[in-house]
Design a protein around this motif. Structure first.
Motif, mmCIF file in Angstrom:
data_model
loop_
_atom_site.group_PDB
_atom_site.id
_atom_site.type_symbol
_atom_site.label_atom_id
_atom_site.label_comp_id
_atom_site.label_asym_id
_atom_site.label_seq_id
_atom_site.Cartn_x
_atom_site.Cartn_y
_atom_site.Cartn_z
ATOM 1 N N LEU A 86 45.336 81.524 72.014
ATOM 2 C CA LEU A 86 45.567 80.220 72.650
ATOM 3 C C LEU A 86 46.709 80.294 73.666
ATOM 4 C CD1 LEU A 86 45.246 77.806 69.591
ATOM 5 C CD2 LEU A 86 43.814 77.780 71.648
ATOM 6 N N LYS A 87 47.792 80.947 73.276
ATOM 7 C CA LYS A 87 48.939 81.047 74.171
ATOM 8 C C LYS A 87 48.628 81.916 75.391
ATOM 9 C CE LYS A 87 52.388 80.343 70.541
ATOM 10 N NZ LYS A 87 53.517 80.941 69.784
ATOM 11 N N ILE A 88 47.929 83.018 75.167
ATOM 12 C CA ILE A 88 47.579 83.914 76.278
ATOM 13 C C ILE A 88 46.627 83.220 77.235
ATOM 14 C CG2 ILE A 88 46.371 86.060 76.869
ATOM 15 C CD1 ILE A 88 47.529 87.235 74.249
ATOM 16 N N ALA A 89 45.681 82.456 76.699
ATOM 17 C CA ALA A 89 44.737 81.719 77.554
ATOM 18 C C ALA A 89 45.477 80.744 78.462
ATOM 19 C CB ALA A 89 43.715 80.976 76.697
ATOM 20 N N ALA A 90 46.502 80.084 77.912
ATOM 21 C CA ALA A 90 47.287 79.144 78.719
ATOM 22 C C ALA A 90 48.016 79.868 79.851
ATOM 23 C CB ALA A 90 48.285 78.405 77.827
ATOM 24 N N ASP A 91 48.558 81.052 79.567
ATOM 25 C CA ASP A 91 49.242 81.816 80.613
ATOM 26 C C ASP A 91 48.270 82.287 81.685
ATOM 27 O OD1 ASP A 91 52.154 82.079 80.157
ATOM 28 O OD2 ASP A 91 51.549 82.876 78.214
ATOM 29 N N LEU A 92 47.089 82.706 81.267
ATOM 30 C CA LEU A 92 46.086 83.148 82.245
ATOM 31 C C LEU A 92 45.650 81.992 83.137
ATOM 32 C CD1 LEU A 92 43.902 85.463 79.967
ATOM 33 C CD2 LEU A 92 45.390 86.192 81.839
ATOM 34 N N GLU A 93 45.486 80.824 82.548
ATOM 35 C CA GLU A 93 45.081 79.659 83.339
ATOM 36 C C GLU A 93 46.149 79.305 84.367
ATOM 37 O OE1 GLU A 93 44.733 75.654 84.716
ATOM 38 O OE2 GLU A 93 46.306 76.311 83.321
ATOM 39 N N ARG A 94 47.417 79.433 83.970
ATOM 40 C CA ARG A 94 48.494 79.149 84.911
ATOM 41 C C ARG A 94 48.530 80.198 86.023
ATOM 42 N NH1 ARG A 94 49.786 75.880 86.766
ATOM 43 N NH2 ARG A 94 52.014 76.116 87.072
ATOM 44 N N MET A 95 48.250 81.452 85.704
ATOM 45 C CA MET A 95 48.153 82.486 86.738
ATOM 46 C C MET A 95 47.071 82.118 87.752
ATOM 47 S SD MET A 95 48.378 86.128 84.788
ATOM 48 C CE MET A 95 49.819 86.712 83.923
ATOM 49 N N ALA A 96 45.944 81.655 87.244
ATOM 50 C CA ALA A 96 44.848 81.261 88.135
ATOM 51 C C ALA A 96 45.271 80.082 89.015
ATOM 52 C CB ALA A 96 43.612 80.901 87.310
ATOM 53 N N ASP A 97 46.079 79.181 88.464
ATOM 54 C CA ASP A 97 46.595 78.075 89.278
ATOM 55 C C ASP A 97 47.465 78.607 90.411
ATOM 56 O OD1 ASP A 97 45.339 76.148 87.773
ATOM 57 O OD2 ASP A 97 47.106 75.645 86.570
ATOM 58 N N HIS A 98 48.226 79.657 90.144
ATOM 59 C CA HIS A 98 49.049 80.243 91.204
ATOM 60 C C HIS A 98 48.169 80.888 92.282
ATOM 61 C CE1 HIS A 98 52.625 79.201 89.145
ATOM 62 N NE2 HIS A 98 52.510 80.077 88.164
ATOM 63 N N ALA A 99 47.030 81.440 91.874
ATOM 64 C CA ALA A 99 46.078 81.959 92.869
ATOM 65 C C ALA A 99 45.599 80.829 93.768
ATOM 66 C CB ALA A 99 44.896 82.624 92.164
ATOM 67 N N VAL A 100 45.321 79.685 93.175
ATOM 68 C CA VAL A 100 44.914 78.508 93.955
ATOM 69 C C VAL A 100 46.032 78.100 94.915
ATOM 70 C CG1 VAL A 100 44.395 76.035 93.803
ATOM 71 C CG2 VAL A 100 43.273 77.643 92.254
ATOM 72 N N ASN A 101 47.260 78.127 94.432
ATOM 73 C CA ASN A 101 48.390 77.750 95.291
ATOM 74 C C ASN A 101 48.542 78.705 96.470
ATOM 75 O OD1 ASN A 101 49.058 75.576 93.644
ATOM 76 N ND2 ASN A 101 50.456 76.785 92.374
ATOM 77 N N ILE A 102 48.306 79.989 96.234
ATOM 78 C CA ILE A 102 48.363 80.959 97.340
ATOM 79 C C ILE A 102 47.248 80.673 98.332
ATOM 80 C CG2 ILE A 102 48.085 83.413 97.945
ATOM 81 C CD1 ILE A 102 49.401 84.073 95.227
ATOM 82 N N ALA A 103 46.064 80.339 97.824
ATOM 83 C CA ALA A 103 44.940 80.005 98.700
ATOM 84 C C ALA A 103 45.256 78.772 99.540
ATOM 85 C CB ALA A 103 43.683 79.774 97.856
ATOM 86 N N LYS A 104 45.903 77.792 98.938
ATOM 87 C CA LYS A 104 46.272 76.580 99.690
ATOM 88 C C LYS A 104 47.311 76.895 100.756
ATOM 89 C CE LYS A 104 45.198 73.226 96.044
ATOM 90 N NZ LYS A 104 45.745 72.240 95.073
#
Length: 219
Positions: A86-104
């Motif tokens: 559960l904790k690792i999944a949350a960290d991975l999801e936040r990493m993906a959000d940072h990918a979105v931020n880089i794309a923006k």
């Protein structure tokens, strides 16, 4: 199949779901940086659109993990496997959000020429990606030596972050007409630094999974 055997099958399914989430996150981060370097708006938009898949998979992992806890009343070792997932999944999801931020950021910079050759930012990004890949491998193999290496790489990322930010800030007075781009590049650098932090969080959860204790690997 006994109840215990079925539970082990479900735990393996949870692990596979988590590794799939990790792979999708890795792809998103790679594509986001490629979109920035190539000034590829279409690729950036794809990263943003695909984030929904990552969010949905994280929700599925959460729901599946909670179901396992509710139905199986796992013992301490198995409960650690579920909680770590559960904790690792949350960290991975936040990493993906940072990918979105880089794309923006890519979209905001647009076709404008870079104020400087982008060499150090991609190098920092490659280190963060290496940390992500190592964290997933360490999780899958419960490899504490590899997990510890991740925290050591984080120190390098932090050092690069400080150097890049210092350079970008020094450019602002000299190039006031490009402050908007400099700001976006500083944000990108911050997103990469945070990505590395999340990889370190994952390595700490691997220690919790294996040892049953919490360790601060950045202490």
């Amino acid at each position: 199949m006994t109840v215990r055997e079925k539970f082990q099958v479900d735990l393996n399914k949870l692990r596979e779901m988590l590794l799939e989430l990790g792979k999708l996150t890795e792809v998103a981060l790679e594509a986001a940086m490629a979109s920035l370097l190539d000034k590829d708006i279409e690729k950036a938009l794809v990263v943003i659109e695909n984030d929904n898949k990552i969010d949905k998979l994280e929700e599925e992992i959460n729901d599946f993990a909670i179901l396992l806890i509710a139905k199986q009343s796992p013992v301490a070792t198995d409960l650690r496997r579920i909680m770590a997932a559960l904790k690792i999944a949350a960290d991975l999801e936040r990493m993906a959000d940072h990918a979105v931020n880089i794309a923006k950021a890519t979209i905001r910079i647009g076709s404008e020429a870079f104020i400087k050759p982008l060499e150090d930012i991609p190098k920092m990004h490659r280190l963060a990606l290496e940390m992500l890949r190592d964290s997933l491998k360490a999780y899958n193999e419960q490899d504490l030596i590899l997990a510890k290496k991740i925290s050591e790489l984080d120190d390098k990322v932090d050092e690069m972050y400080g150097e890049i930010i210092k350079e970008l800030l020094s450019m602002m007075p000299k190039h006031p007409e490009q402050i908007a781009q400099i700001t976006q590049l500083a944000f990108v650098t911050r997103y990469i630094e945070r990505t590395a932090d999340h990889a370190t969080n994952i390595s700490e959860n691997i220690f919790y999974l294996v040892k049953g204790q919490h360790y601060d690997l950045n202490a």
